[in-house]
Write a protein that holds these residues in place. Structure first.
Motif, PDB file in Angstrom:
ATOM      1  N   ARG A  19       0.808  -1.216   0.000  1.00 28.88           N
ATOM      2  CA  ARG A  19       0.000   0.000   0.000  1.00 28.88           C
ATOM      3  C   ARG A  19       0.843   1.269   0.000  1.00 28.88           C
ATOM      4  O   ARG A  19       0.699   2.118  -0.880  1.00 28.88           O
ATOM      5  CB  ARG A  19      -0.938  -0.027   1.211  1.00 28.88           C
ATOM      6  N   ASP A  20       1.716   1.414   0.962  1.00 26.01           N
ATOM      7  CA  ASP A  20       2.480   2.656   1.102  1.00 26.01           C
ATOM      8  C   ASP A  20       3.364   2.921  -0.108  1.00 26.01           C
ATOM      9  O   ASP A  20       3.412   4.031  -0.633  1.00 26.01           O
ATOM     10  CB  ASP A  20       3.305   2.632   2.394  1.00 26.01           C
ATOM     11  N   THR A  21       4.038   1.894  -0.597  1.00 26.34           N
ATOM     12  CA  THR A  21       4.931   2.049  -1.748  1.00 26.34           C
ATOM     13  C   THR A  21       4.140   2.373  -3.014  1.00 26.34           C
ATOM     14  O   THR A  21       4.457   3.319  -3.735  1.00 26.34           O
ATOM     15  CB  THR A  21       5.743   0.762  -1.976  1.00 26.34           C
ATOM     16  N   ARG A  24       2.477   5.872  -2.953  1.00 30.89           N
ATOM     17  CA  ARG A  24       3.490   6.926  -3.117  1.00 30.89           C
ATOM     18  C   ARG A  24       3.877   7.066  -4.589  1.00 30.89           C
ATOM     19  O   ARG A  24       3.999   8.169  -5.116  1.00 30.89           O
ATOM     20  CB  ARG A  24       4.716   6.617  -2.260  1.00 30.89           C
ATOM     21  N   HIS A  29      -0.136  10.734  -1.038  1.00 34.00           N
ATOM     22  CA  HIS A  29       0.736  10.801   0.133  1.00 34.00           C
ATOM     23  C   HIS A  29      -0.072  10.995   1.414  1.00 34.00           C
ATOM     24  O   HIS A  29      -0.143  12.084   1.971  1.00 34.00           O
ATOM     25  CB  HIS A  29       1.752  11.937  -0.034  1.00 34.00           C
ATOM     26  N   TYR A  30      -0.686   9.927   1.874  1.00 32.57           N
ATOM     27  CA  TYR A  30      -1.401   9.929   3.153  1.00 32.57           C
ATOM     28  C   TYR A  30      -0.761   8.888   4.050  1.00 32.57           C
ATOM     29  O   TYR A  30      -0.079   7.974   3.587  1.00 32.57           O
ATOM     30  CB  TYR A  30      -2.881   9.568   2.974  1.00 32.57           C
ATOM     31  N   LYS A  31      -1.024   8.996   5.342  1.00 29.37           N
ATOM     32  CA  LYS A  31      -0.636   7.941   6.279  1.00 29.37           C
ATOM     33  C   LYS A  31      -1.897   7.148   6.571  1.00 29.37           C
ATOM     34  O   LYS A  31      -2.958   7.716   6.808  1.00 29.37           O
ATOM     35  CB  LYS A  31      -0.057   8.536   7.558  1.00 29.37           C
ATOM     36  N   TYR A  32      -1.806   5.829   6.580  1.00 30.85           N
ATOM     37  CA  TYR A  32      -2.965   4.962   6.729  1.00 30.85           C
ATOM     38  C   TYR A  32      -2.907   4.196   8.034  1.00 30.85           C
ATOM     39  O   TYR A  32      -1.844   3.768   8.459  1.00 30.85           O
ATOM     40  CB  TYR A  32      -3.051   3.987   5.553  1.00 30.85           C
ATOM     41  N   VAL A  33      -4.056   4.022   8.619  1.00 31.57           N
ATOM     42  CA  VAL A  33      -4.180   3.258   9.853  1.00 31.57           C
ATOM     43  C   VAL A  33      -4.618   1.838   9.545  1.00 31.57           C
ATOM     44  O   VAL A  33      -4.123   0.878  10.111  1.00 31.57           O
ATOM     45  CB  VAL A  33      -5.205   3.925  10.800  1.00 31.57           C
ATOM     46  N   ASP A  34      -5.566   1.709   8.610  1.00 32.86           N
ATOM     47  CA  ASP A  34      -6.146   0.407   8.305  1.00 32.86           C
ATOM     48  C   ASP A  34      -6.778   0.472   6.928  1.00 32.86           C
ATOM     49  O   ASP A  34      -7.007   1.553   6.385  1.00 32.86           O
ATOM     50  CB  ASP A  34      -7.197   0.046   9.353  1.00 32.86           C
TER      51      ASP A  34
END
Length: 93
Positions: A19-21, A24, A29-34
């Motif tokens: 997900r993060d890669t 991006r 560009h968000y930070k995810y919790v779930d």
């Protein structure tokens, strides 16, 4: 034969693991919790007894429910399900 969408399952699994890669790379560009649900369930309401529903001259429905007890959030969700179902079936607000 069952309709199995392998590509969809692979994309979902890949997005979950990377997900993060991947996001991006896509410029997100968000930070995810779930992760949220990826499938929408079709809900069938068995009893749709609404107290009062009126069609207005503005072409939308007004829905009234009168309760003798306080059912709290579960009742409010049930009323919302009535309204959502009616809107879906009639195409009106």
């Amino acid at each position: 034969m069952a309709n199995i969408q392998h590509e969809d399952a692979i994309m979902k699994m890949g997005m979950e693991y990377f997900r993060d890669t991947l996001l991006r790379i896509l410029g997100v560009h968000y930070k995810y919790v779930d992760s949220g649900p990826t499938e929408l369930v079709s809900l069938t309401v068995e009893k749709k007894y609404q107290d009062f529903t009126f069609l207005t001259t503005e072409d939308f429905y007004v829905h009234f429910e009168f309760q003798t007890t306080s059912g709290g959030t579960p009742d409010l969700r049930r009323f919302h399900a009535y309204e959502a179902t009616m809107s879906y079936k009639t195409g009106k607000k």
